[in-house]
Motif scaffolding. Structure first.
Motif, PDB file in Angstrom:
ATOM      1  N   GLY A   1     -15.753  47.192  29.182  1.00  0.00           N
ATOM      2  CA  GLY A   1     -14.965  47.267  27.954  1.00  0.00           C
ATOM      3  C   GLY A   1     -15.262  46.173  26.948  1.00  0.00           C
ATOM      4  N   THR A   2     -16.164  45.279  27.279  1.00  0.00           N
ATOM      5  CA  THR A   2     -16.549  44.206  26.368  1.00  0.00           C
ATOM      6  C   THR A   2     -17.351  44.789  25.212  1.00  0.00           C
ATOM      7  OG1 THR A   2     -16.689  42.705  28.262  1.00  0.00           O
ATOM      8  CG2 THR A   2     -17.730  41.980  26.230  1.00  0.00           C
ATOM      9  N   THR A   3     -17.039  44.368  23.992  1.00  0.00           N
ATOM     10  CA  THR A   3     -17.767  44.906  22.844  1.00  0.00           C
ATOM     11  C   THR A   3     -19.127  44.220  22.696  1.00  0.00           C
ATOM     12  OG1 THR A   3     -16.880  43.324  21.244  1.00  0.00           O
ATOM     13  CG2 THR A   3     -15.618  45.373  21.594  1.00  0.00           C
ATOM     14  N   VAL A   4     -20.020  44.882  21.993  1.00  0.00           N
ATOM     15  CA  VAL A   4     -21.337  44.326  21.715  1.00  0.00           C
ATOM     16  C   VAL A   4     -21.181  42.995  20.974  1.00  0.00           C
ATOM     17  CG1 VAL A   4     -23.498  44.699  20.463  1.00  0.00           C
ATOM     18  CG2 VAL A   4     -22.460  46.589  21.741  1.00  0.00           C
ATOM     19  N   ALA A   5     -20.233  42.922  20.044  1.00  0.00           N
ATOM     20  CA  ALA A   5     -19.983  41.679  19.304  1.00  0.00           C
ATOM     21  C   ALA A   5     -19.558  40.554  20.253  1.00  0.00           C
ATOM     22  CB  ALA A   5     -18.919  41.902  18.240  1.00  0.00           C
ATOM     23  N   GLU A   6     -18.690  40.856  21.219  1.00  0.00           N
ATOM     24  CA  GLU A   6     -18.239  39.843  22.177  1.00  0.00           C
ATOM     25  C   GLU A   6     -19.390  39.361  23.059  1.00  0.00           C
ATOM     26  OE1 GLU A   6     -13.604  41.040  22.987  1.00  0.00           O
ATOM     27  OE2 GLU A   6     -15.156  42.326  23.850  1.00  0.00           O
TER      28      GLU A   6
ATOM     29  N   HIS B   1     -31.241  41.877  21.384  1.00  0.00           N
ATOM     30  CA  HIS B   1     -32.285  42.160  20.392  1.00  0.00           C
ATOM     31  C   HIS B   1     -31.977  43.343  19.489  1.00  0.00           C
ATOM     32  CE1 HIS B   1     -34.943  39.199  22.084  1.00  0.00           C
ATOM     33  NE2 HIS B   1     -34.834  39.747  23.282  1.00  0.00           N
ATOM     34  N   THR B   2     -31.400  44.386  20.039  1.00  0.00           N
ATOM     35  CA  THR B   2     -31.213  45.609  19.269  1.00  0.00           C
ATOM     36  C   THR B   2     -29.755  46.030  19.232  1.00  0.00           C
ATOM     37  OG1 THR B   2     -31.787  46.871  21.244  1.00  0.00           O
ATOM     38  CG2 THR B   2     -33.536  46.513  19.659  1.00  0.00           C
ATOM     39  N   SER B   3     -28.878  45.113  18.832  1.00  0.00           N
ATOM     40  CA  SER B   3     -27.453  45.428  18.862  1.00  0.00           C
ATOM     41  C   SER B   3     -26.961  46.109  17.593  1.00  0.00           C
ATOM     42  CB  SER B   3     -26.635  44.168  19.135  1.00  0.00           C
ATOM     43  OG  SER B   3     -26.860  43.190  18.156  1.00  0.00           O
ATOM     44  N   GLY B   4     -27.757  46.172  16.566  1.00  0.00           N
ATOM     45  CA  GLY B   4     -27.373  46.891  15.352  1.00  0.00           C
ATOM     46  C   GLY B   4     -26.339  46.162  14.514  1.00  0.00           C
ATOM     47  N   ALA B   5     -26.022  46.736  13.382  1.00  0.00           N
ATOM     48  CA  ALA B   5     -25.088  46.113  12.448  1.00  0.00           C
ATOM     49  C   ALA B   5     -23.636  46.433  12.794  1.00  0.00           C
ATOM     50  CB  ALA B   5     -25.392  46.583  11.029  1.00  0.00           C
ATOM     51  N   ALA B   6     -23.385  47.610  13.339  1.00  0.00           N
ATOM     52  CA  ALA B   6     -22.027  48.005  13.721  1.00  0.00           C
ATOM     53  C   ALA B   6     -21.855  47.701  15.194  1.00  0.00           C
ATOM     54  CB  ALA B   6     -21.810  49.495  13.444  1.00  0.00           C
ATOM     55  N   ASN B   7     -21.362  46.512  15.495  1.00  0.00           N
ATOM     56  CA  ASN B   7     -21.338  46.069  16.887  1.00  0.00           C
ATOM     57  C   ASN B   7     -19.940  46.072  17.496  1.00  0.00           C
ATOM     58  OD1 ASN B   7     -20.335  43.914  15.470  1.00  0.00           O
ATOM     59  ND2 ASN B   7     -21.929  42.484  16.080  1.00  0.00           N
ATOM     60  N   GLY B   8     -19.085  46.992  17.078  1.00  0.00           N
ATOM     61  CA  GLY B   8     -17.742  47.078  17.622  1.00  0.00           C
ATOM     62  C   GLY B   8     -17.632  47.972  18.837  1.00  0.00           C
ATOM     63  N   GLN B   9     -18.710  48.640  19.211  1.00  0.00           N
ATOM     64  CA  GLN B   9     -18.694  49.510  20.384  1.00  0.00           C
ATOM     65  C   GLN B   9     -18.631  48.670  21.652  1.00  0.00           C
ATOM     66  OE1 GLN B   9     -21.242  49.314  18.218  1.00  0.00           O
ATOM     67  NE2 GLN B   9     -21.668  51.296  17.357  1.00  0.00           N
ATOM     68  N   THR B  10     -18.142  49.275  22.732  1.00  0.00           N
ATOM     69  CA  THR B  10     -18.192  48.582  24.022  1.00  0.00           C
ATOM     70  C   THR B  10     -19.635  48.584  24.502  1.00  0.00           C
ATOM     71  OG1 THR B  10     -17.818  50.584  25.331  1.00  0.00           O
ATOM     72  CG2 THR B  10     -15.855  49.314  24.636  1.00  0.00           C
ATOM     73  N   ILE B  11     -19.951  47.614  25.333  1.00  0.00           N
ATOM     74  CA  ILE B  11     -21.311  47.518  25.852  1.00  0.00           C
ATOM     75  C   ILE B  11     -21.662  48.748  26.685  1.00  0.00           C
ATOM     76  CG2 ILE B  11     -20.759  46.163  27.926  1.00  0.00           C
ATOM     77  CD1 ILE B  11     -23.770  45.567  25.620  1.00  0.00           C
ATOM     78  N   ALA B  12     -20.706  49.256  27.451  1.00  0.00           N
ATOM     79  CA  ALA B  12     -20.960  50.452  28.264  1.00  0.00           C
ATOM     80  C   ALA B  12     -21.180  51.672  27.374  1.00  0.00           C
ATOM     81  CB  ALA B  12     -19.813  50.702  29.228  1.00  0.00           C
ATOM     82  N   GLY B  13     -20.350  51.838  26.364  1.00  0.00           N
ATOM     83  CA  GLY B  13     -20.491  52.987  25.468  1.00  0.00           C
ATOM     84  C   GLY B  13     -21.773  52.949  24.669  1.00  0.00           C
ATOM     85  N   ALA B  14     -22.112  51.785  24.150  1.00  0.00           N
ATOM     86  CA  ALA B  14     -23.319  51.663  23.324  1.00  0.00           C
ATOM     87  C   ALA B  14     -24.588  51.891  24.134  1.00  0.00           C
ATOM     88  CB  ALA B  14     -23.354  50.292  22.663  1.00  0.00           C
ATOM     89  N   THR B  15     -24.595  51.443  25.374  1.00  0.00           N
ATOM     90  CA  THR B  15     -25.805  51.621  26.178  1.00  0.00           C
ATOM     91  C   THR B  15     -25.924  53.041  26.718  1.00  0.00           C
ATOM     92  OG1 THR B  15     -24.684  50.753  28.137  1.00  0.00           O
ATOM     93  CG2 THR B  15     -25.969  49.204  26.831  1.00  0.00           C
ATOM     94  N   GLN B  16     -24.815  53.663  27.047  1.00  0.00           N
ATOM     95  CA  GLN B  16     -24.865  55.005  27.627  1.00  0.00           C
ATOM     96  C   GLN B  16     -25.110  56.096  26.602  1.00  0.00           C
ATOM     97  OE1 GLN B  16     -25.020  55.499  30.984  1.00  0.00           O
ATOM     98  NE2 GLN B  16     -25.195  53.297  30.784  1.00  0.00           N
ATOM     99  N   THR B  17     -24.769  55.851  25.359  1.00  0.00           N
ATOM    100  CA  THR B  17     -24.959  56.874  24.337  1.00  0.00           C
ATOM    101  C   THR B  17     -26.203  56.640  23.496  1.00  0.00           C
ATOM    102  OG1 THR B  17     -23.578  55.657  22.764  1.00  0.00           O
ATOM    103  CG2 THR B  17     -22.483  57.315  24.144  1.00  0.00           C
ATOM    104  N   GLY B  18     -26.909  55.551  23.755  1.00  0.00           N
ATOM    105  CA  GLY B  18     -28.111  55.258  22.987  1.00  0.00           C
ATOM    106  C   GLY B  18     -27.802  54.933  21.536  1.00  0.00           C
TER     107      GLY B  18
ATOM    108  N   GLY C   1     -37.387  46.988  24.183  1.00  0.00           N
ATOM    109  CA  GLY C   1     -36.691  48.256  24.372  1.00  0.00           C
ATOM    110  C   GLY C   1     -35.316  48.300  23.736  1.00  0.00           C
ATOM    111  N   ALA C   2     -34.620  49.379  24.013  1.00  0.00           N
ATOM    112  CA  ALA C   2     -33.289  49.617  23.460  1.00  0.00           C
ATOM    113  C   ALA C   2     -32.250  48.744  24.158  1.00  0.00           C
ATOM    114  CB  ALA C   2     -32.934  51.100  23.608  1.00  0.00           C
ATOM    115  N   LEU C   3     -31.022  48.835  23.674  1.00  0.00           N
ATOM    116  CA  LEU C   3     -29.929  48.007  24.170  1.00  0.00           C
ATOM    117  C   LEU C   3     -29.758  48.123  25.688  1.00  0.00           C
ATOM    118  CD1 LEU C   3     -27.699  46.071  23.283  1.00  0.00           C
ATOM    119  CD2 LEU C   3     -26.247  48.044  22.891  1.00  0.00           C
ATOM    120  N   HIS C   4     -29.896  49.315  26.234  1.00  0.00           N
ATOM    121  CA  HIS C   4     -29.717  49.480  27.672  1.00  0.00           C
ATOM    122  C   HIS C   4     -30.780  48.759  28.497  1.00  0.00           C
ATOM    123  CE1 HIS C   4     -32.218  52.974  26.490  1.00  0.00           C
ATOM    124  NE2 HIS C   4     -32.849  52.672  27.597  1.00  0.00           N
TER     125      HIS C   4
END
Length: 94
Positions: free
Chosen positions: A10-15, A30-47, A56-59
């Motif tokens: 549940g930790t956000t990319v920003a955190e 490296h590739t966290s993007g500008a909108a970093n309010g997503q959770t780390i699990a959500g951002a990595t699982q949805t690409g 490589g990508a966030l995951h």
């Protein structure tokens, strides 16, 4: 010392970025993007965030996953080609 961090899903990319920047090592995802309010699990699982030319990508930042089932079983998953935790640490999970 190893440069590894354990974050809950549940930790956000920003955190995550704020935590690893605190050490004064000049590190970030490296590739966290500008909108970093997503959770780390959500951002990595949805690409959510793609890859870049030289990495490589966030995951691809994830080297291990600790899963706890509803039966209170613990599972530690990591690449066989790049183990990151000692067998003793994994055994402590039960």
């Amino acid at each position: 010392e190893t440069g590894l961090y354990l974050f809950q899903c549940g930790t956000t990319v920003a955190e995550v970025n704020k935590t690893i920047e605190k050490k004064g090592e000049g590190r970030s995802l490296h590739t966290s993007g500008a909108a970093n309010g997503q959770t780390i699990a959500g951002a990595t699982q949805t690409g959510t965030h793609g890859s870049a030319l030289h990495f490589g990508a966030l995951h691809d930042h994830i080297v291990g996953i600790h899963i706890i089932t509803n039966g209170h079983q613990h599972w530690w998953l990591e690449r066989a080609s790049r183990p990151v935790m000692s067998p003793q640490w994994v055994a402590q999970l039960g």
